[in-house]
Motif scaffolding. Structure first.
Motif, PDB file in Angstrom:
ATOM      1  N   GLY A  35       0.776  -1.175   0.038  1.00  0.00           N
ATOM      2  CA  GLY A  35      -0.022  -0.052   0.150  1.00  0.00           C
ATOM      3  C   GLY A  35       0.837   1.228   0.171  1.00  0.00           C
ATOM      4  N   TRP A  36       0.197   2.310   0.178  1.00  0.00           N
ATOM      5  CA  TRP A  36       0.689   3.427   0.198  1.00  0.00           C
ATOM      6  C   TRP A  36       0.059   4.661   1.012  1.00  0.00           C
ATOM      7  N   PHE A  37       1.201   5.149   1.939  1.00  0.00           N
ATOM      8  CA  PHE A  37       0.837   6.353   3.071  1.00  0.00           C
ATOM      9  C   PHE A  37       1.335   7.659   2.624  1.00  0.00           C
ATOM     10  N   ARG A  38       0.972   8.747   3.367  1.00  0.00           N
ATOM     11  CA  ARG A  38       1.509   9.979   3.276  1.00  0.00           C
ATOM     12  C   ARG A  38       1.746  10.656   4.358  1.00  0.00           C
ATOM     13  N   GLN A  39       2.787  11.635   4.433  1.00  0.00           N
ATOM     14  CA  GLN A  39       2.923  12.430   5.700  1.00  0.00           C
ATOM     15  C   GLN A  39       3.285  13.839   5.297  1.00  0.00           C
ATOM     16  N   ALA A  40       2.743  14.682   5.628  1.00  0.00           N
ATOM     17  CA  ALA A  40       3.055  16.226   5.679  1.00  0.00           C
ATOM     18  C   ALA A  40       3.797  16.628   6.817  1.00  0.00           C
ATOM     19  N   ARG A  45       1.290  10.184   9.900  1.00  0.00           N
ATOM     20  CA  ARG A  45       1.472   9.408   8.811  1.00  0.00           C
ATOM     21  C   ARG A  45       0.075   9.018   8.417  1.00  0.00           C
ATOM     22  N   GLN A  46      -0.678   9.371   7.025  1.00  0.00           N
ATOM     23  CA  GLN A  46      -2.015   8.747   6.883  1.00  0.00           C
ATOM     24  C   GLN A  46      -1.949   7.738   5.753  1.00  0.00           C
ATOM     25  N   PHE A  47      -2.918   6.786   6.077  1.00  0.00           N
ATOM     26  CA  PHE A  47      -3.215   5.518   4.978  1.00  0.00           C
ATOM     27  C   PHE A  47      -3.799   6.238   3.767  1.00  0.00           C
ATOM     28  N   GLN A  82      -2.133   5.785  -9.332  1.00  0.00           N
ATOM     29  CA  GLN A  82      -2.441   6.642 -10.232  1.00  0.00           C
ATOM     30  C   GLN A  82      -3.213   7.650  -9.600  1.00  0.00           C
ATOM     31  N   MET A  83      -2.911   8.784  -9.567  1.00  0.00           N
ATOM     32  CA  MET A  83      -3.350  10.055  -8.699  1.00  0.00           C
ATOM     33  C   MET A  83      -3.730  11.170  -9.892  1.00  0.00           C
ATOM     34  N   ASP A  84      -5.226  11.127  -9.598  1.00  0.00           N
ATOM     35  CA  ASP A  84      -6.047  12.032 -10.637  1.00  0.00           C
ATOM     36  C   ASP A  84      -6.412  13.177  -9.845  1.00  0.00           C
ATOM     37  N   SER A  85      -6.832  14.513 -10.380  1.00  0.00           N
ATOM     38  CA  SER A  85      -7.794  15.387  -9.951  1.00  0.00           C
ATOM     39  C   SER A  85      -6.940  15.745  -8.548  1.00  0.00           C
ATOM     40  N   LEU A  86      -5.581  16.071  -8.493  1.00  0.00           N
ATOM     41  CA  LEU A  86      -4.928  16.476  -7.401  1.00  0.00           C
ATOM     42  C   LEU A  86      -5.359  17.747  -6.839  1.00  0.00           C
ATOM     43  N   GLU A  87      -5.129  17.625  -5.572  1.00  0.00           N
ATOM     44  CA  GLU A  87      -5.519  18.892  -4.969  1.00  0.00           C
ATOM     45  C   GLU A  87      -4.278  19.555  -3.948  1.00  0.00           C
ATOM     46  N   PRO A  88      -4.088  20.624  -3.648  1.00  0.00           N
ATOM     47  CA  PRO A  88      -3.047  21.107  -2.771  1.00  0.00           C
ATOM     48  C   PRO A  88      -2.908  20.400  -1.432  1.00  0.00           C
ATOM     49  N   GLU A  89      -4.146  19.722  -0.800  1.00  0.00           N
ATOM     50  CA  GLU A  89      -4.335  18.948   0.262  1.00  0.00           C
ATOM     51  C   GLU A  89      -3.558  17.615  -0.017  1.00  0.00           C
ATOM     52  N   ASP A  90      -3.156  17.170  -1.179  1.00  0.00           N
ATOM     53  CA  ASP A  90      -2.670  15.947  -1.314  1.00  0.00           C
ATOM     54  C   ASP A  90      -1.207  16.169  -1.332  1.00  0.00           C
ATOM     55  N   THR A  91      -0.689  17.210  -0.978  1.00  0.00           N
ATOM     56  CA  THR A  91       0.852  17.600  -0.986  1.00  0.00           C
ATOM     57  C   THR A  91       1.420  16.869   0.298  1.00  0.00           C
ATOM     58  N   ALA A  92       2.401  16.079   0.118  1.00  0.00           N
ATOM     59  CA  ALA A  92       3.196  15.223   1.276  1.00  0.00           C
ATOM     60  C   ALA A  92       4.139  14.389   0.790  1.00  0.00           C
ATOM     61  N   VAL A  93       4.934  13.835   1.608  1.00  0.00           N
ATOM     62  CA  VAL A  93       5.745  12.761   1.061  1.00  0.00           C
ATOM     63  C   VAL A  93       4.974  11.419   1.206  1.00  0.00           C
ATOM     64  N   TYR A  94       5.171  10.702   0.102  1.00  0.00           N
ATOM     65  CA  TYR A  94       4.584   9.401  -0.313  1.00  0.00           C
ATOM     66  C   TYR A  94       5.398   8.208  -0.051  1.00  0.00           C
ATOM     67  N   SER A 105      -6.741  -6.727   6.355  1.00  0.00           N
ATOM     68  CA  SER A 105      -7.224  -5.441   5.388  1.00  0.00           C
ATOM     69  C   SER A 105      -7.152  -4.210   6.095  1.00  0.00           C
ATOM     70  N   SER A 106      -5.911  -3.784   6.566  1.00  0.00           N
ATOM     71  CA  SER A 106      -5.466  -2.702   7.271  1.00  0.00           C
ATOM     72  C   SER A 106      -5.239  -1.317   6.790  1.00  0.00           C
ATOM     73  N   THR A 107      -5.545  -0.334   7.690  1.00  0.00           N
ATOM     74  CA  THR A 107      -5.193   1.184   7.357  1.00  0.00           C
ATOM     75  C   THR A 107      -4.261   1.575   8.137  1.00  0.00           C
ATOM     76  N   CYS A 108      -3.587   0.548   8.962  1.00  0.00           N
ATOM     77  CA  CYS A 108      -2.642   1.067  10.177  1.00  0.00           C
ATOM     78  C   CYS A 108      -1.049   0.959   9.814  1.00  0.00           C
ATOM     79  N   ALA A 109      -0.333   2.033   9.792  1.00  0.00           N
ATOM     80  CA  ALA A 109       0.944   2.081   9.508  1.00  0.00           C
ATOM     81  C   ALA A 109       1.625   0.929  10.374  1.00  0.00           C
ATOM     82  N   ASN A 110       1.423   0.639  11.578  1.00  0.00           N
ATOM     83  CA  ASN A 110       2.071  -0.523  12.266  1.00  0.00           C
ATOM     84  C   ASN A 110       1.912  -1.880  11.885  1.00  0.00           C
TER      85      ASN A 110
END
Length: 125
Positions: A35-40, A45-47, A82-94, A105-110
């Motif tokens: 999967g992919w996470f992102r962090q501003a 860090r967000q799922f 694939q990231m479409d319709s990107l918004e400024p709020e999507d800015t982060a390190v992925y 089927s987790s959304t937890c970074a741990n």
């Protein structure tokens, strides 16, 4: 040890698109979920999205549903975002991430054992 190598980050205007890639390698690689996470800066860090390798089942954060698509290439051992319709709020390190053999089927970074180095995505308004 498992290595995850990311590519595809960069600068894009709002409404634009980017595709991130993550190639997995290692003498022994067993991952049932990737999967992919992102962090501003200053934020947790967000799922973002994940995929179950065997079935192709996917799940997403509510904030990206309908805009982002996660997929896999079995022959290349690679996962894409694939990231479409990107918004400024999507800015982060992925970050690309992979679970071990006892996956869920987790959304937890741990719950994700292996991580890439991160790639910067910047969306301008």
């Amino acid at each position: 040890q498992v290595q995850l190598v990311e590519s595809g980050g960069g600068l894009v205007q709002a409404g634009g698109s980017l595709r991130l890639s993550c190639a997995a390698s290692g003498r022994t690689f067993i991952s049932y979920v990737m999967g992919w996470f992102r962090q501003a800066p200053g934020k947790e860090r967000q799922f973002v999205a994940a995929i179950r390798w065997s079935s192709g089942t996917t799940w997403y954060a509510d904030s990206v549903k309908g805009r982002f698509t996660i997929s896999r290439d079995n022959a290349k051992n690679t996962v894409y975002l694939q990231m479409d319709s990107l918004e400024p709020e999507d800015t982060a390190v992925y970050y690309c991430a992979a679970q071990g053999p006892y996956s869920s089927s987790s959304t937890c970074a741990n719950d994700f054992r292996y991580w890439g180095q991160g790639t910067q995505v910047t969306v301008s308004s």
